[in-house]
Design a protein around this motif. Structure first.
Motif, PDB file in Angstrom:
ATOM      1  N   ILE A 121      42.148  29.868  35.322  1.00 19.63           N
ATOM      2  CA  ILE A 121      41.560  30.108  36.135  1.00 19.63           C
ATOM      3  C   ILE A 121      42.151  30.879  36.966  1.00 19.63           C
ATOM      4  O   ILE A 121      43.380  31.750  36.819  1.00 19.63           O
ATOM      5  CB  ILE A 121      41.912  28.725  37.191  1.00 19.63           C
ATOM      6  CG1 ILE A 121      43.477  29.021  37.396  1.00 19.63           C
ATOM      7  CG2 ILE A 121      41.102  27.938  37.169  1.00 19.63           C
ATOM      8  CD1 ILE A 121      44.064  27.075  38.602  1.00 19.63           C
ATOM      9  N   VAL A 228      39.494  21.035  35.339  1.00 16.16           N
ATOM     10  CA  VAL A 228      40.000  21.846  35.053  1.00 16.16           C
ATOM     11  C   VAL A 228      39.068  22.815  34.562  1.00 16.16           C
ATOM     12  O   VAL A 228      38.138  24.043  35.360  1.00 16.16           O
ATOM     13  CB  VAL A 228      41.139  22.916  35.835  1.00 16.16           C
ATOM     14  CG1 VAL A 228      41.130  23.760  35.747  1.00 16.16           C
ATOM     15  CG2 VAL A 228      41.942  22.117  36.761  1.00 16.16           C
ATOM     16  N   ARG A 232      35.776  24.671  35.509  1.00 19.37           N
ATOM     17  CA  ARG A 232      35.722  26.143  35.412  1.00 19.37           C
ATOM     18  C   ARG A 232      34.598  26.645  34.593  1.00 19.37           C
ATOM     19  O   ARG A 232      34.235  27.739  34.989  1.00 19.37           O
ATOM     20  CB  ARG A 232      36.592  26.797  35.066  1.00 19.37           C
ATOM     21  CG  ARG A 232      37.157  28.191  34.465  1.00 19.37           C
ATOM     22  CD  ARG A 232      37.216  28.920  36.450  1.00 19.37           C
ATOM     23  NE  ARG A 232      37.700  30.258  36.099  1.00 19.37           N
ATOM     24  CZ  ARG A 232      37.335  31.382  36.601  1.00 19.37           C
ATOM     25  NH1 ARG A 232      36.351  31.097  37.923  1.00 19.37           N
ATOM     26  NH2 ARG A 232      38.030  32.552  36.802  1.00 19.37           N
ATOM     27  N   PHE A 240      33.141  27.198  43.250  1.00 21.04           N
ATOM     28  CA  PHE A 240      35.190  27.151  42.298  1.00 21.04           C
ATOM     29  C   PHE A 240      36.012  28.375  43.425  1.00 21.04           C
ATOM     30  O   PHE A 240      36.598  27.259  43.838  1.00 21.04           O
ATOM     31  CB  PHE A 240      34.993  28.191  41.039  1.00 21.04           C
ATOM     32  CG  PHE A 240      36.356  27.333  40.764  1.00 21.04           C
ATOM     33  CD1 PHE A 240      36.315  26.082  39.558  1.00 21.04           C
ATOM     34  CD2 PHE A 240      37.280  28.428  40.159  1.00 21.04           C
ATOM     35  CE1 PHE A 240      37.583  25.920  39.040  1.00 21.04           C
ATOM     36  CE2 PHE A 240      38.212  27.705  39.731  1.00 21.04           C
ATOM     37  CZ  PHE A 240      38.795  26.882  39.138  1.00 21.04           C
ATOM     38  N   ASP A 241      35.311  29.141  44.031  1.00 18.29           N
ATOM     39  CA  ASP A 241      36.351  30.209  44.519  1.00 18.29           C
ATOM     40  C   ASP A 241      37.340  29.563  45.978  1.00 18.29           C
ATOM     41  O   ASP A 241      38.391  29.220  46.435  1.00 18.29           O
ATOM     42  CB  ASP A 241      35.119  31.869  44.950  1.00 18.29           C
ATOM     43  CG  ASP A 241      36.478  32.479  45.669  1.00 18.29           C
ATOM     44  OD1 ASP A 241      37.650  32.763  44.973  1.00 18.29           O
ATOM     45  OD2 ASP A 241      36.789  32.992  46.850  1.00 18.29           O
ATOM     46  N   LEU A 244      39.050  25.880  44.903  1.00 23.79           N
ATOM     47  CA  LEU A 244      40.454  27.146  45.325  1.00 23.79           C
ATOM     48  C   LEU A 244      41.110  26.997  46.083  1.00 23.79           C
ATOM     49  O   LEU A 244      42.622  26.136  46.326  1.00 23.79           O
ATOM     50  CB  LEU A 244      40.569  27.599  43.879  1.00 23.79           C
ATOM     51  CG  LEU A 244      41.781  28.523  43.731  1.00 23.79           C
ATOM     52  CD1 LEU A 244      42.462  27.015  43.027  1.00 23.79           C
ATOM     53  CD2 LEU A 244      41.753  29.513  43.124  1.00 23.79           C
TER      54      LEU A 244
END
Length: 270
Positions: A121, A228, A232, A240-241, A244
């Motif tokens: 990541i 995770v 991912r 996902f971005d 995060l």
């Protein structure tokens, strides 16, 4: 993780040699300590020769030495970045190159590289993480040495209860622009470490990777690392971005809107 792995390998029947930068007496029954400073070619070669002279062979190498750095990209000098890579990446290359001739002659060997979910990541304030390069090296090497009966296995733990956080390196040129966000990242890490996985999770995977006849190239270590890895792999990049950034406490990004429809002055038309 190193000590837990050494104990587990000893219990599995291996003769185990642990390493440290300075000479120390072994505090764990069945573990012989050897001095080895991974940024030093001579020290690495001397340690490997000592083990080989004592045993006549080396069946498993576990690469677990590493330093952590919590810093914005601008906050670390090139010298600091190079020092980090010299331990975390080139240290692995040194130890691996030192044992490969022995393993090739044996026509057998297993190298277990302990990586991290940071190899999967993008991690703010870990932009100089060595894990992406480390994993590319390990995966490529696995293809090169399989014909010699040697396999490379990558282990990917997430947050693990060790002294890694306390021994982390701070930026050598701290900038006010990043202090607040960096401190939030540090606080988040401190909080999640309260419920982090035990190093024994990693040790179990080390033994599995060391003894199984047909090993996988990658092993996740612990529930968080598995989650995770799945996220991912299957969650869309934008989602996902967003997740995060929310977890890390970052505000949304403001995108400037073009105010003219005229042709861009830049040659590539941006």
């Amino acid at each position: 993780m190193g000590q837990a792995s050494a104990k587990a390998l000893h219990q599995a029947g291996f003769r185990v040699f642990g390493t440290s930068r300075r000479a120390v007496a072994s505090t764990v029954e069945g573990i012989t300590m050897v001095t080895c400073d991974v940024p030093d070619d001579a020290s690495v070669n001397a340690a490997v020769c000592k083990v080989h002279d004592a045993t006549g062979r080396i069946d498993v190498l576990v690469n677990n030495a590493g330093l952590g750095l919590l810093a914005g990209a601008e906050e670390s000098s090139a010298d600091q970045a190079q020092a980090l890579f010299d331990v975390n990446l080139f240290g692995v290359i040194r130890t691996t190159n030192a044992v490969l001739p022995i393993m090739r002659q044996q026509k057998a060997g297993r190298i277990v590289d302990i990586s991290s979910v940071l190899g999967l990541i993008p991690a703010p304030f870990s932009v100089l993480s060595t894990k992406h390069a480390f994993e590319g090296y390990s995966e490529s090497l696995d293809h090169e040495v399989r014909t010699f009966g040697i396999r490379i296995c990558l282990l990917g733990p997430a947050y693990t209860r060790t002294s890694f956080e306390q021994n982390g390196v701070l930026p050598d040129r701290s900038l006010n622009a990043y202090v607040s966000a960096r401190m939030r990242s540090s606080a988040l890490m401190h909080e999640v470490m309260k419920t982090a996985d035990s190093p024994e999770f990693v040790a179990e995977r080390v033994v599995e990777a060391a003894i199984i006849t047909s090993p996988r190239r990658r092993y996740t270590c612990g529930r968080t690392a598995q989650q995770v890895s799945i996220l991912r792999r299957f969650v869309p990049e934008r989602m996902f971005d967003k997740s995060l950034r929310k977890q890390m406490g970052f505000a949304g990004v403001t995108v400037a809107k073009r105010i003219s429809t005229e042709r861009s002055p830049l040659p590539w038309g941006v």
